[in-house]
Design an enzyme around this catalytic site. Sequence first.
Site, short mmCIF file in Angstrom:
data_model
loop_
_atom_site.label_atom_id
_atom_site.label_comp_id
_atom_site.label_asym_id
_atom_site.label_seq_id
_atom_site.Cartn_x
_atom_site.Cartn_y
_atom_site.Cartn_z
CE LYS A 1 18.22 -0.23 -2.33
NZ LYS A 1 19.64 0.02 -2.06
CG ASP A 2 18.83 -1.73 -11.50
OD1 ASP A 2 17.78 -1.08 -11.36
OD2 ASP A 2 19.90 -1.23 -11.90
#
Length: 494
Positions: A110-111
């Site tokens: 998700k980063d």
Amino acid sequence: MIYRSTRNANETASASEAILKGLAENGGLFVPDEIPALNISLDEVAKMSYQEVAYEVMKLMFTDFTEEELKYCINSAYDEKFDTKLIAPVVKHHNANYIELFHGKTIAFKDMALSILPYLLTTSAKKNNIKNDIVILTATSGDTGKAALAGFADVPGTKIAVFYPKNGVSPIQEKQMVTEKGKNTFVAGITSNFDDAQTGVKKMFQDKALEEYLDSKGFQFSSANSINIGRLVPQMVYYVYSYTRLVADGTIKAGDKVNIVVPTGNFGNILAAYYASIMCLPVNKFICASNDNKVLYDFFTTGTYDKNRDFILTTSPSMDILISSNLERLIYHIAGNDAAKNAELMKSLNTTGKYEITADMKERLTSFYGGYATEAEVAEQIKKVYNEDGYIMDTHTAVASKVYDKYREETNDDTVTIIASTASPYKFTRSVLTAIDPEYDSKGDFELVDELAKLSGVKVPNAVEEIRNADIIHNTVCDKEDMEKVVKKFLGVE
Ligand SMILES: *Cc1c(COP(=O)(O)O)cnc(C)c1O
């Protein structure tokens, strides 16, 4: 480039407007009318850095951003926050190429998108003369939450509220979120599952009266969920990047087809791979890997999407999802970009919990293959790959790895394959270590962290070190009915 709602052909937006809104009216999602072809060769891309690849891809999708704006966003996002200059290294293990998407601040994929979204969003606000504070409202199955909190923490002009299923995330995931220090952040556990959290968030987005009320107080909602096009597009980048690394190291020649395997939940990551293929990547199969919540496997094998089933808590919680929101975008495209047809199917999903696609639509899905791995298979796979060469993968990546093994057994297809490795094993230490040896289960969470370091030879990531002794800051727990109330309280506008 025009973005259009999947549910209303007349609702359009520029890229920056679509990023700001997150969601279209009536629950629709913004989709690009068409995806342009990359205008440089893959051989040229093979020589570029991650940031340079990001610019080449994003400039074609975010056409209303200037070069300066886009490069500012990219360079602010993909910097020393990542623990490797490569940003997303590609490593070879167990007959495949794993692209490690977990080298950012919160050690999950998700980063990759949430590092850049705050910059895309605040730049979009400026471009559109928005004076309100942007309030990010997010439902998380675990990883989005902390990644969004980390991305938005103390970004001027923004606030962020995150809801997670109280009993549906790993202890490390929960600790990461409830220790978040950003002054503009709010975190609450809800007493039911992820789908309820997501439904609650969607309801707030669609509530016109709430929108007007907040506007009068100087706030407006936006979404950091994977339905935001500002997350989807940055995810296209690493598929182009991984493919061209394989060109650079001689594994393939530019133009060769590859398979892409993605451990899937909300269908955002794999949809980004599909979009990247339309832009430039030759793909043989998109292999959609599910855990025991195999609603997508059933969909790809039967053509019927049916969420009427038990919700199963697994060791890959970020994939414990029965409504894969981003699948709607694919449905819209295979219906021939037909908003009316898509709206009809989504209405059916809303009212009956299921829908069936037409034979024509099913025919357009031949490049997708659905597979799933059971809990026992996931554990076996972690152990098997560890025993082979000492590589320790997380539970989500293991779902993909196992599904790929099953695919190869079934098809004998030996096309070069890229597997999205979506989380560091440090995020799911207990599940990962007990898969290797059940004896580990008697140890405490942080003892396990040290054991994993010994076993894998991989240094404990900062993201884990920093929560070892951190204070719990957020302790709100609420029922799904009270989500709006706690958000108002957080904003001080009760
Ligand atoms: C979010 C997540 C997934 C699922 O990705 P989608 O884009 O929702 O399909 C898989 N693995 C991990 C570790 C995740 O955090």
